[in-house]
Design a protein around this motif. Structure first.
Motif, PDB file in Angstrom:
ATOM      1  N   SER A  10       0.840  -1.189   0.000  1.00 24.85           N
ATOM      2  CA  SER A  10       0.000   0.000   0.000  1.00 24.85           C
ATOM      3  C   SER A  10       0.877   1.242   0.000  1.00 24.85           C
ATOM      4  CB  SER A  10      -0.936   0.006   1.207  1.00 24.85           C
ATOM      5  OG  SER A  10      -0.197   0.088   2.401  1.00 24.85           O
ATOM      6  N   ASN A  12       0.685   5.364   0.695  1.00 26.31           N
ATOM      7  CA  ASN A  12      -0.164   6.385   1.279  1.00 26.31           C
ATOM      8  C   ASN A  12       0.353   7.787   0.977  1.00 26.31           C
ATOM      9  OD1 ASN A  12      -2.035   4.603   2.427  1.00 26.31           O
ATOM     10  ND2 ASN A  12      -0.659   4.191   4.118  1.00 26.31           N
ATOM     11  N   ASN A  26      -6.065   3.672   0.245  1.00 27.60           N
ATOM     12  CA  ASN A  26      -5.443   2.354   0.143  1.00 27.60           C
ATOM     13  C   ASN A  26      -4.999   2.001  -1.276  1.00 27.60           C
ATOM     14  OD1 ASN A  26      -8.194   2.316  -0.466  1.00 27.60           O
ATOM     15  ND2 ASN A  26      -8.412   0.158   0.062  1.00 27.60           N
TER      16      ASN A  26
END
Length: 166
Positions: A10, A12, A26
């Motif tokens: 993931s 961010n 996500n």
């Protein structure tokens, strides 16, 4: 790596907000320069907001280009918009509710790729987003003014202009 030893894919850096839905952060990294995010029920998404998360910055010579692709192959990518450090967010109209190819899709993939600022400038999408609504509002106002002007009648006896009451 997470607690189970699985690589954390993931990323961010970015956020995405669709009206009426939770904010999404996500994004999943799929290669060195691209992250993706799946959107359910895309035919109900008329616009979305794409932004850099607080405290995140991109390299000065790059911007983030937002694409979408429709399944099942997810092979063709269409540009939605772009953000960069100087413009860290944008609201983009998708056109999906009126797009026949998306009408049957239950999922759509959004992709974000870092591109050189020069490439973004060549695409001429840096000023898209909320700004294009101002142009649309100006056209509507002009049409409305023309419509009302067409109703005005000259009263030659009083030298005034009148709008019919019926």
């Amino acid at each position: 790596m997470d607690d189970n030893g699985v690589p954390d894919t993931s990323v961010n850096l970015f956020g995405l907000c669709i009206p009426g839905r939770d904010v999404l952060t996500n994004f999943i990294q799929v290669d060195d320069n691209m992250v993706t995010l799946m959107i359910e029920a895309p035919k109900y998404v008329a616009e979305l907001s794409f932004f850099l998360l607080p405290g995140c910055v991109l390299p000065d010579d790059q911007g983030a280009l937002l694409y979408y692709s429709v399944g099942p192959a997810f092979a063709e990518w269409q540009v939605l918009g772009a953000i960069a450090n100087g413009r860290s967010s944008g609201i983009f109209r998708t056109g999906w509710p009126t797009n026949d190819s998306i009408d049957e899709a239950s999922i759509i993939t959004l992709g974000v790729r870092l591109e050189d600022i020069a490439a973004l400038n060549n695409l001429d999408i840096g000023s898209q987003g909320v700004e294009n609504r101002l142009i649309m509002a100006q056209h509507i106002a002009k049409d409305l003014c023309n419509f009302f002007s067409s109703l005005v009648q000259d009263n030659s006896t009083t030298g005034t202009k009148e709008v019919p009451s019926n």
